[in-house]
Write an enzyme that holds these catalytic residues in place. Structure first.
Site, PDB file in Angstrom:
ATOM      1  N   HIS A  25       0.468  -1.525   0.113  1.00 25.93           N
ATOM      2  CA  HIS A  25       0.304   0.207   0.208  1.00 25.93           C
ATOM      3  C   HIS A  25       0.809   0.858   0.644  1.00 25.93           C
ATOM      4  CE1 HIS A  25      -3.667   2.498   0.865  1.00 25.93           C
ATOM      5  NE2 HIS A  25      -3.171   3.027   2.117  1.00 25.93           N
ATOM      6  N   GLU A  26       1.829   1.373   0.849  1.00 24.84           N
ATOM      7  CA  GLU A  26       2.773   2.862   1.105  1.00 24.84           C
ATOM      8  C   GLU A  26       3.168   2.700  -0.287  1.00 24.84           C
ATOM      9  OE1 GLU A  26       1.860   4.522   3.096  1.00 24.84           O
ATOM     10  OE2 GLU A  26       0.295   3.464   4.050  1.00 24.84           O
TER      11      GLU A  26
ATOM     12  N   HIS B   5       1.351   4.717  -2.605  1.00 20.34           N
ATOM     13  CA  HIS B   5       2.133   5.892  -2.489  1.00 20.34           C
ATOM     14  C   HIS B   5       3.346   6.482  -2.614  1.00 20.34           C
ATOM     15  CE1 HIS B   5      -2.296   6.756  -0.089  1.00 20.34           C
ATOM     16  NE2 HIS B   5      -1.616   5.863   0.394  1.00 20.34           N
TER      17      HIS B   5
ATOM     18  N   GLU C 230      -4.910   8.122  -3.361  1.00 22.46           N
ATOM     19  CA  GLU C 230      -5.081   6.596  -2.282  1.00 22.46           C
ATOM     20  C   GLU C 230      -4.863   6.186  -4.154  1.00 22.46           C
ATOM     21  OE1 GLU C 230      -4.716   5.783   0.338  1.00 22.46           O
ATOM     22  OE2 GLU C 230      -6.252   4.470   1.252  1.00 22.46           O
TER      23      GLU C 230
HETATM   24 ZN    ZN Z   1      -3.364   4.812   2.015  1.00 25.20          ZN
END
Ligand code: ZN
Length: 497
Positions: A261-262, A265, A290
């Site tokens: 997830h990160e 980003h 996101e």
């Molecule tokens: Zn996030």
């Protein structure tokens, strides 16, 4: 005009440098700062925030913004001007005393929330939430808004988005998701999630997580991965992007999907144009940000092809725990749908219902149609109607998230917008990149990364979120791509008719 723009940019880059220092101090606070460093750090952070405000509202910069207003700027110059004008307009309209009162109230309210959640005691938090709401409403009225007052809140996190557009979209999503959740629940199938309820030594989790991070293409010459209590990504420039995760022996998937997830980003941040501190080099909105993390985490990281490639490697690291586990079994276990009380533990299908509930309640709180005192009951009612579960106490209900206690009202919908953007971008990428999932099954991610970079990352802030979606996918944001993605994936996993 050129000399005005030059002086304007000199000041704007100075502001970015202060922002850079603020971001690094807060990154350090979450990662390496010793506990007793908190006092002097708070002072230093406060000083920088004051300096930023002073420089942003400096009459000389205000005059430059006015000068340039009539200059018909174009391209990146116009983007930079528009960003600063917006930021400055807000800063000028909110008096310093109000900013200070809000920030002090938020810090006290956060402490009250921690204590109230611990004892599951909503009445203790209630006066604080009322005060925060009142102050934030005052800010909204000073800054100004069109249509619903909620627009002033939403605009902080999803610039230019309007509740008049977002609310019907999320309402459509609710109408499609509630029956899907019910159909899945009715199958009574419980994938073997037990294989995840084992102990996975942290050092090996880290080896695997770092391998995946490198494979996805996150550049460790321009970034880092550390640990913190709450995982996050902090980008100060495309040349310095910092990610965190957290490891726990009993929670293999939380660290791993946290890293993916990160990384999503982080890839966005590393892919932004290096504009030397100019606003055009920033991310568009929290929802667009996101969308990048969700796509990598869910559409790639929780896909079957991904685990065709990685499960053998994971089995090698954890032979006792996963030695006999097959791809289908593992894939089902990491995608178990289970209506639950806690947002941060929710699966892909039920997650957005948690967000919808908060979004609807927030709108009522902000426009005055819902009283803070009625919040716990409304929360429980909606949990039971959307998800079929009812919180046994406030800690697992209305008090579970920290957002409202630190003044983040209007933030939640960006999580759902992120999922919708992600699905719509991903559907387009799949069309334009034949063999995409075959590449994923071979552990190759450069095709998707390059596509995202070209179509989304490298554009920085040159487009607004809705312009970007239209340009990339040829259509405005809708729920169809996301619902289709869920129906296909979970229809297969749960053998829905
Ligand atoms: Zn996030």
């Amino acid at each position: 005009m050129n000399s005005s723009y030059g002086e304007f940019m000199r000041r704007v880059v100075e502001l970015a440098d202060i922002g850079h220092a603020q971001a690094l101090l807060s990154w350090d606070q979450e990662t390496f700062m010793p506990p007793r460093g908190a006092g002097p750090r708070a002072r230093s952070v406060g000083t920088l925030a004051g300096l930023y405000h002073e420089k942003l509202t400096d009459p000389a910069l205000v005059a430059l913004v006015e000068d340039l207003r009539g200059c018909a700027l174009e391209g990146d110059e116009e983007v930079n001007w528009r960003f600063v004008e917006r930021d400055q307009r807000r800063a000028l309209k909110v008096p310093r005393e109000l900013v200070v009162e809000l920030s002090q109230t938020q810090s006290l309210a956060h402490e009250a929330w921690v204590a109230a959640r611990k004892d599951s005691d909503f009445p203790r938090f209630r006066p604080w939430l009322e005060k925060i709401l009142g102050l934030q409403q005052e800010v909204a009225h000073r800054v100004g808004f069109e249509g619903s007052i909620y627009n002033a809140f939403l605009d902080e996190y999803e610039p230019y988005a309007r509740v008049e557009t977002v609310a019907p979209l999320l309402e459509q999503l609710r109408r499609r998701l509630v029956p899907l959740v019910a159909r899945i629940a009715a199958t009574g199938r419980r994938p073997a999630a037990g294989i995840l309820d084992q102990q996975f030594p942290v050092d090996r989790q880290e080896i695997f997580g770092r391998r995946v991070l490198a494979d996805l293409g996150f550049d460790l010459e321009r970034g880092r991965l550390d640990t913190s209590v709450h995982p996050f990504c902090s980008g100060t420039s495309p040349l310095d992007v910092r990610l965190t995760t957290r490891y726990s022996p009993g929670q293999l998937t939380s660290a791993l999907f946290g890293i993916i997830h990160e990384a999503g980003h982080g890839l966005y941040e590393q892919g932004l144009p290096d504009a030397g501190g100019a606003p055009v080099g920033g991310g568009i909105s929290l929802g667009i940000h996101e969308s990048q993390s969700r796509m990598w985490e869910n559409m790639i990281g929780r896909s079957r092809p991904f685990w065709q490639h990685y499960l053998p490697q994971l089995r090698e690291l954890f032979p006792d725990q996963l030695g006999s586990v097959g791809v289908d079994e593992f894939w089902a276990a990491i995608n178990q749908v289970q209506p639950s009380l806690i947002r941060v533990e929710a699966d892909e299908v039920t997650y957005n219902l948690h967000i919808l509930l908060r979004f609807e309640l927030e709108q009522g709180l902000v426009d005055g149609s819902i009283r803070v005192a009625d919040l716990p009951e409304l929360w429980d009612e909606r949990m039971s109607s959307y998800l079929g579960v009812r919180p046994p106490d406030a800690a697992r209900g209305v008090l579970q998230d920290t957002h409202w206690s630190i003044g983040l009202i209007g933030y939640f919908p960006t999580y759902s917008l992120g999922n919708l953007y992600a699905a719509q971008f991903f559907a387009k990428a799949t069309q334009e990149l034949p063999g995409l999932m075959e590449q994923v099954a071979a552990g190759q991610f450069g095709g998707l990364r390059g596509w995202l970079n070209q179509h989304i990352h490298a554009k920085g802030r040159r487009l607004k979120a809705d312009e970007l979606v239209r340009q990339v996918t040829g259509a405005p944001l809708g729920v169809e791509a996301f619902v289709l993605y869920l129906e296909e994936k979970y229809g297969g996993l749960y053998e829905l008719a």
